[in-house]
Motif scaffolding. Structure first.
Motif, mmCIF file in Angstrom:
data_model
loop_
_atom_site.group_PDB
_atom_site.id
_atom_site.type_symbol
_atom_site.label_atom_id
_atom_site.label_comp_id
_atom_site.label_asym_id
_atom_site.label_seq_id
_atom_site.Cartn_x
_atom_site.Cartn_y
_atom_site.Cartn_z
ATOM 1 N N VAL A 12 0.843 -1.200 0.000
ATOM 2 C CA VAL A 12 0.000 0.000 0.000
ATOM 3 C C VAL A 12 0.876 1.247 0.000
ATOM 4 C CG1 VAL A 12 -1.600 1.355 1.433
ATOM 5 C CG2 VAL A 12 -2.021 -1.086 1.034
ATOM 6 N N ILE A 13 1.906 1.255 0.838
ATOM 7 C CA ILE A 13 2.813 2.403 0.910
ATOM 8 C C ILE A 13 3.530 2.598 -0.426
ATOM 9 C CG2 ILE A 13 4.916 3.287 2.006
ATOM 10 C CD1 ILE A 13 3.934 1.859 4.603
ATOM 11 N N ALA A 14 3.982 1.516 -1.034
ATOM 12 C CA ALA A 14 4.679 1.614 -2.323
ATOM 13 C C ALA A 14 3.747 2.172 -3.398
ATOM 14 C CB ALA A 14 5.212 0.246 -2.742
ATOM 15 N N ASP A 15 2.502 1.709 -3.409
ATOM 16 C CA ASP A 15 1.537 2.217 -4.389
ATOM 17 C C ASP A 15 1.229 3.697 -4.151
ATOM 18 O OD1 ASP A 15 1.415 -0.266 -5.614
ATOM 19 O OD2 ASP A 15 -0.398 -0.886 -4.553
ATOM 20 N N ALA A 16 1.084 4.061 -2.891
ATOM 21 C CA ALA A 16 0.825 5.467 -2.553
ATOM 22 C C ALA A 16 2.023 6.332 -2.921
ATOM 23 C CB ALA A 16 0.516 5.600 -1.064
ATOM 24 N N MET A 17 3.227 5.817 -2.687
ATOM 25 C CA MET A 17 4.440 6.550 -3.045
ATOM 26 C C MET A 17 4.422 6.904 -4.532
ATOM 27 S SD MET A 17 8.401 5.250 -3.160
ATOM 28 C CE MET A 17 8.070 4.337 -4.683
ATOM 29 N N THR A 18 4.046 5.945 -5.363
ATOM 30 C CA THR A 18 4.004 6.179 -6.807
ATOM 31 C C THR A 18 3.011 7.278 -7.164
ATOM 32 O OG1 THR A 18 4.664 3.889 -7.223
ATOM 33 C CG2 THR A 18 3.609 5.069 -9.039
ATOM 34 N N VAL A 19 1.858 7.272 -6.508
ATOM 35 C CA VAL A 19 0.843 8.299 -6.787
ATOM 36 C C VAL A 19 1.350 9.677 -6.361
ATOM 37 C CG1 VAL A 19 -1.511 9.091 -6.319
ATOM 38 C CG2 VAL A 19 -1.045 6.650 -6.582
ATOM 39 N N PHE A 20 1.883 9.781 -5.149
ATOM 40 C CA PHE A 20 2.422 11.059 -4.672
ATOM 41 C C PHE A 20 3.546 11.545 -5.587
ATOM 42 C CE2 PHE A 20 0.979 9.733 -0.225
ATOM 43 C CZ PHE A 20 -0.057 10.644 -0.185
ATOM 44 N N TRP A 21 4.376 10.637 -6.035
ATOM 45 C CA TRP A 21 5.515 10.977 -6.881
ATOM 46 C C TRP A 21 5.045 11.508 -8.226
ATOM 47 C CZ3 TRP A 21 9.896 6.812 -7.691
ATOM 48 C CH2 TRP A 21 11.064 7.430 -8.147
ATOM 49 N N LYS A 23 1.871 12.686 -9.027
ATOM 50 C CA LYS A 23 0.893 13.777 -9.007
ATOM 51 C C LYS A 23 1.247 14.916 -8.058
ATOM 52 C CE LYS A 23 -3.397 12.973 -9.662
ATOM 53 N NZ LYS A 23 -4.814 12.609 -9.602
ATOM 54 N N GLY A 24 2.056 14.634 -7.044
ATOM 55 C CA GLY A 24 2.288 15.621 -5.993
ATOM 56 C C GLY A 24 1.268 15.414 -4.882
ATOM 57 N N TYR A 25 1.554 15.982 -3.735
ATOM 58 C CA TYR A 25 0.694 15.778 -2.566
ATOM 59 C C TYR A 25 -0.672 16.442 -2.740
ATOM 60 C CZ TYR A 25 -0.889 15.829 2.274
ATOM 61 O OH TYR A 25 -1.624 15.668 3.422
ATOM 62 N N GLU A 26 -0.661 17.718 -3.064
ATOM 63 C CA GLU A 26 -1.920 18.466 -3.153
ATOM 64 C C GLU A 26 -2.844 17.921 -4.238
ATOM 65 O OE1 GLU A 26 -2.965 20.699 -1.022
ATOM 66 O OE2 GLU A 26 -1.104 20.885 0.094
ATOM 67 N N ALA A 27 -2.280 17.518 -5.375
ATOM 68 C CA ALA A 27 -3.100 17.033 -6.493
ATOM 69 C C ALA A 27 -3.581 15.603 -6.292
ATOM 70 C CB ALA A 27 -2.325 17.140 -7.801
ATOM 71 N N THR A 28 -3.045 14.922 -5.289
ATOM 72 C CA THR A 28 -3.465 13.546 -5.004
ATOM 73 C C THR A 28 -4.662 13.575 -4.063
ATOM 74 O OG1 THR A 28 -1.234 12.671 -5.291
ATOM 75 C CG2 THR A 28 -2.759 11.349 -3.988
ATOM 76 N N SER A 29 -5.743 13.013 -4.516
ATOM 77 C CA SER A 29 -6.943 12.938 -3.675
ATOM 78 C C SER A 29 -6.964 11.615 -2.912
ATOM 79 C CB SER A 29 -8.201 13.047 -4.541
ATOM 80 O OG SER A 29 -8.342 11.875 -5.332
ATOM 81 N N ILE A 30 -7.783 11.563 -1.893
ATOM 82 C CA ILE A 30 -7.970 10.311 -1.167
ATOM 83 C C ILE A 30 -8.513 9.254 -2.126
ATOM 84 C CG2 ILE A 30 -9.249 9.174 0.694
ATOM 85 C CD1 ILE A 30 -6.935 10.947 1.651
#
Length: 193
Positions: A12-21, A23-30
């Motif tokens: 889960v953390i690895a998948d989330a890391m890819t999304v944050f990487w 899109k960026g934090y602000e552009a990443t929605s829940i």
């Protein structure tokens, strides 16, 4: 009775890391995180506390999965220049290959969040200090071996190389030109002369 987790937290953390990487934090929605990780909101909040908590876990994962391997190149058996070239070659290969346009999750997060988030700023400061320490140790090793003049300031050189890395990662997001990056590295390595 507490429910048992039915998901692989590291995945889960690895998948989330890819999304944050990407899109960026602000552009990443829940919703982006739920979709990418396959866990529901309740599990995400129950495990990580918040979106920021998940980002902090993702930064730790990035350090272990990406940064640590590259830093090992600075501890190689070659000369200081060989180790630095291996490090920068790895960075350039990633920046112009699989990581084209991504930059560095640490750098991206520093630019986006450090000015207004003390918790993130503190975490990144520790990570960047660790990278700088790896550069400093390499320079000191080079001085002990007579490869680098003893009158060079190891801390200043280490900070210079860290700054060079960060600059390359920012520029690589918009213009990942390998020749330009290699020319920058060649100029940076002249600081050892």
């Amino acid at each position: 009775m507490a429910r048992t987790r039915t998901f692989d937290e590291q995945a889960v953390i690895a998948d989330a890391m890819t999304v944050f990487w990407r899109k960026g934090y602000e552009a990443t929605s829940i919703d982006d995180l739920v979709q990418a990780t396959g866990i529901n909101r309740a599990s995400m909040y129950g495990t990580f506390g918040s979106k920021e908590g998940l980002l902090l876990a993702a930064l730790d994962h990035y350090v272990l999965a990406i940064n640590r391997e590259r830093l090992k190149l600075l501890q190689g058996k070659g000369t200081v220049r060989q180790c630095l070239n291996a490090y920068f070659d790895s960075l350039i290969a990633f920046s112009t290959g699989d990581g084209r346009g991504l930059g560095c999750l640490l750098t991206n997060t520093a630019i986006e969040l450090s000015p207004r988030n003390a918790r993130i700023r503190k975490k990144l400061k520790v990570i960047f200090e660790h990278v700088e320490t790896a550069f400093r140790r390499l320079v000191e090793r080079g001085q002990a071996a007579g490869e680098i003049s003893a009158d060079k300031d190891p801390r200043a050189l280490a900070h210079f190389f860290l700054t060079t890395v960060q600059g390359l990662r920012v520029i690589a997001r918009t213009d990942p030109d390998p020749q330009a990056m290699r020319a920058t590295v060649a100029a940076a390595l002249r600081a050892l002369d």
